[in-house]
Design an enzyme around this catalytic site. Structure first.
Site, PDB file in Angstrom:
ATOM      1  N   SER A 124      -1.584   5.916  14.358  1.00 34.98           N
ATOM      2  CA  SER A 124      -2.098   7.287  14.386  1.00 34.98           C
ATOM      3  C   SER A 124      -0.964   8.296  14.284  1.00 34.98           C
ATOM      4  CB  SER A 124      -2.880   7.542  15.678  1.00 34.98           C
ATOM      5  OG  SER A 124      -3.341   8.887  15.716  1.00 34.98           O
ATOM      6  N   GLY A 125      -1.258   9.403  13.647  1.00 32.22           N
ATOM      7  CA  GLY A 125      -0.279  10.477  13.542  1.00 32.22           C
ATOM      8  C   GLY A 125      -0.320  11.185  12.214  1.00 32.22           C
TER       9      GLY A 125
ATOM     10  N   LYS B 124      -7.464   1.799  19.046  1.00 25.46           N
ATOM     11  CA  LYS B 124      -7.381   2.838  18.013  1.00 25.46           C
ATOM     12  C   LYS B 124      -8.768   3.431  17.751  1.00 25.46           C
ATOM     13  CE  LYS B 124      -5.560   5.268  14.614  1.00 25.46           C
ATOM     14  NZ  LYS B 124      -6.609   5.636  13.698  1.00 25.46           N
TER      15      LYS B 124
ATOM     16  N   ALA C 140     -10.030  -0.417   4.748  1.00 25.09           N
ATOM     17  CA  ALA C 140     -10.632  -1.409   5.644  1.00 25.09           C
ATOM     18  C   ALA C 140     -11.749  -2.160   4.936  1.00 25.09           C
ATOM     19  CB  ALA C 140     -11.174  -0.714   6.892  1.00 25.09           C
TER      20      ALA C 140
ATOM     21  N   GLU D 127     -10.680  11.597  19.722  1.00 28.43           N
ATOM     22  CA  GLU D 127     -10.266  12.624  18.749  1.00 28.43           C
ATOM     23  C   GLU D 127     -11.486  13.410  18.255  1.00 28.43           C
ATOM     24  OE1 GLU D 127      -8.934  12.205  14.172  1.00 28.43           O
ATOM     25  OE2 GLU D 127      -7.628  11.145  15.589  1.00 28.43           O
TER      26      GLU D 127
ATOM     27  N   ALA E  86       0.058   4.502  -0.604  1.00 32.69           N
ATOM     28  CA  ALA E  86      -0.533   5.827  -0.415  1.00 32.69           C
ATOM     29  C   ALA E  86       0.398   6.601   0.529  1.00 32.69           C
ATOM     30  CB  ALA E  86      -1.932   5.708   0.165  1.00 32.69           C
ATOM     31  N   VAL E  87       0.005   7.784   0.919  1.00 32.28           N
ATOM     32  CA  VAL E  87       0.903   8.648   1.701  1.00 32.28           C
ATOM     33  C   VAL E  87       1.388   7.965   2.982  1.00 32.28           C
ATOM     34  CG1 VAL E  87       1.057  10.812   2.974  1.00 32.28           C
ATOM     35  CG2 VAL E  87      -0.080  10.772   0.772  1.00 32.28           C
TER      36      VAL E  87
ATOM     37  N   ASN F 121      -9.789   7.304  18.203  1.00 31.82           N
ATOM     38  CA  ASN F 121     -10.442   8.132  17.201  1.00 31.82           C
ATOM     39  C   ASN F 121     -11.717   8.764  17.734  1.00 31.82           C
ATOM     40  OD1 ASN F 121      -8.394   7.166  15.597  1.00 31.82           O
ATOM     41  ND2 ASN F 121      -9.696   6.645  13.875  1.00 31.82           N
TER      42      ASN F 121
ATOM     43  N   ARG G  13     -21.548  16.165  13.982  1.00 31.18           N
ATOM     44  CA  ARG G  13     -21.130  16.078  12.574  1.00 31.18           C
ATOM     45  C   ARG G  13     -22.334  15.757  11.688  1.00 31.18           C
ATOM     46  NH1 ARG G  13     -15.015  13.647  11.863  1.00 31.18           N
ATOM     47  NH2 ARG G  13     -14.112  14.553  13.755  1.00 31.18           N
TER      48      ARG G  13
ATOM     49  N   GLY H  53       0.831  -1.210   0.000  1.00 29.02           N
ATOM     50  CA  GLY H  53       0.000   0.000   0.000  1.00 29.02           C
ATOM     51  C   GLY H  53       0.857   1.248   0.000  1.00 29.02           C
TER      52      GLY H  53
ATOM     53  N   ARG I 217      -0.695  -2.541  -5.471  1.00 29.75           N
ATOM     54  CA  ARG I 217      -1.506  -3.227  -6.484  1.00 29.75           C
ATOM     55  C   ARG I 217      -1.281  -2.611  -7.865  1.00 29.75           C
ATOM     56  NH1 ARG I 217      -7.782  -3.187  -5.333  1.00 29.75           N
ATOM     57  NH2 ARG I 217      -7.322  -0.963  -5.584  1.00 29.75           N
TER      58      ARG I 217
END
Length: 539
Positions: free
Chosen positions: A178-179, A232, A126, A239, A61-62, A236, A336, A59, A83
């Site tokens: 996390s971070g 986690k 996920a 958070e 991604a960033v 969240n 939200r 993976g 992939r």
């Protein structure tokens, strides 16, 4: 599993890994103590094909790229796969160039390049993608290999995967990370759980690349099965609460006190030097100071409709399932949801007016700002107290052994909710690991008592001004409920028994032969009903 130091020790002057370090037999030496020329070419060929990867990550991604770069910086040889394989080549030619990072263009190649037991981490979406990658990896895995899911998976999925893979001899780890982008690159908070047999093999990598707080790694083993992803998830949820509280403080300063963004930024700068010193206060200060190209605050141009990826909702739902009153996280999720009704709210704003004695702040502005700081601090304490209550109940329900001091330590650095405040939580649980509630600790009890006058004044004034404070308000209401010996739930039970014969229990001090202590009692309230009660159960 070799550490970076051990691997360096296995490197000879020429720079190739010795045969003994790889577990192969020592080569023959001739009388001049040099390699037999007939064997040297074969040995060089073996060295070229021997697995060199200490750690593999799927993976790019960033988050994935930054974790790979982080691991390489800490002396690990990393194998990268994506992939879309063109991403692998682009990564190797750019960000990973010159580092101890190799690419793979297939899952088979990816697995073959890793030392045994193979340590393979996925950072993918996920849900089904995680299951799909597991099935793709399995044909090339051997017993004892380790598969790590570092995404935001729901903990019941991690429970299932841990059991499924254990039956195949594969050690599965579900790890919260996390971070954000910067944390992944320079040190995130890492919360691993799952098959504990894996921990000795991944500890060096995870603790090596994690954030450090006062010299301690912000990573430790959390517990069995889905415990890592559960912690986690709660992280969240907290958070969500922290962010909502800060948003409400901003709204009070903006609309209640008429402050401009820069002035609010100045207040946050001050707060960030005290008890509220945290990553979220820091970035909110930066947002307040950020101007667009026209030299006006960009913040005021952003649509007030908040998104969410589901972890806060999972926390609230799980709290309801376990019967835990985690009100602040729940209200933050619902806030939200309300924000997303932008069109409906816009229409309502034109027909539903504020009606009150005054919609203008009157009083000492600086005193109110000091009170607001204390209200935010007290509400954060409540949010964390609720979060640890939930984890404590989950440990009982799911038969996990959660290390609360370690969890607080893991959140002290690298993660989104990192703050100096967490040092005090760590100290509280280290002093008393079985602490029933954070509010019973002397430090937090004193802090909440000190904050109360200002906290109450802020919630009251916001209500009078017509400014919504769902998180501040629910934190205070929860606190008042928690500290109350006798709640009006006695009336609620009487009502339930009246209309549905749901029964009630009598207070011990009022027990008698007619109303025995600890028994389910039904009363014929009207004289017209019967004496048969409904069955009792807890949903």
């Amino acid at each position: 599993m070799s550490s970076p130091t051990a691997r360096l020790a296995a490197i000879n002057i020429g720079g190739s890994t010795s045969a003994s370090a790889r577990g192969a037999p020592e080569p023959h030496l001739n009388n001049n103590n040099s390699l037999d020329s007939s064997l040297s070419s074969n040995i060089d060929q073996d060295a070229d094909h021997a697995p060199r990867g200490d750690f593999g990550l799927i993976g790019l991604a960033v988050m994935g790229q930054n974790l790979i770069l982080n691991a390489a910086d800490h002396g690990f040889n990393v194998i990268a796969f994506n992939r879309t394989v063109s991403k692998v080549d682009h990564f190797l030619a750019n960000e990973a160039k010159g580092k101890s990072i190799e690419g793979a263009h297939s899952i088979e190649e990816f697995v073959s390049k890793l030392k045994k037991p193979r340590r393979m981490m996925m950072l993918v979406m996920a849900g089904k993608p995680v299951d799909d990658f597991i099935e793709t990896l399995l044909p090339f895995c051997e017993k004892g290999d380790i598969i790590i899911d570092g995404g935001n998976s729901h903990f019941p999925d991690t429970n299932r995967r841990t059991k499924y893979l254990a039956a195949k001899g594969i050690r599965f780890v579900g790890s919260g990370v996390s971070g954000g982008e910067e944390g992944a690159r320079y040190g995130p908070s890492i919360m691993p759980g799952g098959n504990e047999e894996a921990w000795p093999y991944i500890k060096d990598i995870f603790q090596g690349i994690s954030a450090k707080s006062d010299g301690e790694a912000c990573c430790d083993w959390v517990g069995d099965e889905g415990a890592g992803h559960y912690v986690k998830m709660v992280h969240n949820g907290i958070e969500y609460g922290d962010m909502q509280l800060i948003c409400e403080a901003y709204d009070i300063m903006k609309r209640g006190l008429g402050m401009q963004d820069k002035e609010i930024g100045d207040v946050l700068t001050k707060w960030n030097k005290g008890v509220l010193d945290s990553f979220l206060i820091e970035i909110t200060r930066d947002i307040m100071y950020f101007n667009d190209d026209d030299d006006t605050p960009l913040l005021e141009k952003i649509l007030d409709s908040a998104g969410q990826k589901g972890t806060g909702k999972w926390t609230a739902i799980n709290a309801l399932d376990l019967g835990m009153p985690v009100t602040l996280i729940a209200e933050s999720v619902l806030a939200r949801c309300l924000s997303s009704l932008k069109g409906e709210r816009t229409r309502a704003s034109k027909v539903l007016e504020y009606v009150g004695r005054t919609n203008k702040f009157e009083g000492d502005k600086q005193q109110f700002l000091d009170d607001l700081e204390q209200a935010l601090y007290a509400s954060k304490i409540i949010s964390y107290a609720q979060g640890f209550m939930l984890m404590q109940e989950a440990a009982k329900e799911y038969k996990w052994k959660l290390n609360k001091p370690s969890i607080a330590l893991m959140w002290r650095g690298g993660c989104i909710i990192r703050s100096v405040f967490l040092k005090d939580i760590t100290a509280a649980y280290r002093a008393e690991p079985d602490l029933e509630n954070l509010l019973f600790n002397d430090f937090f009890k004193k802090a909440i008592h000190t904050a109360q006058p200002g906290w109450r004044d802020v919630v009251a004034k916001a209500a009078l001004l017509g400014i919504p404070t769902p998180a501040f308000s629910t934190a205070l209401s929860w606190f008042d409920g928690y500290r109350t010996k006798d709640l009006p739930a006695n009336l609620l039970q009487a009502q339930r028994d009246y209309f549905g014969a749901h029964t009630f229990k009598i207070k011990p001090e009022h027990a008698s032969e007619k109303y025995p202590e600890g028994k389910d009692i039904h009363v014929n309230w009207t004289g017209r009903g019967g004496n048969v009660s409904a069955s009792t159960y807890q949903a």
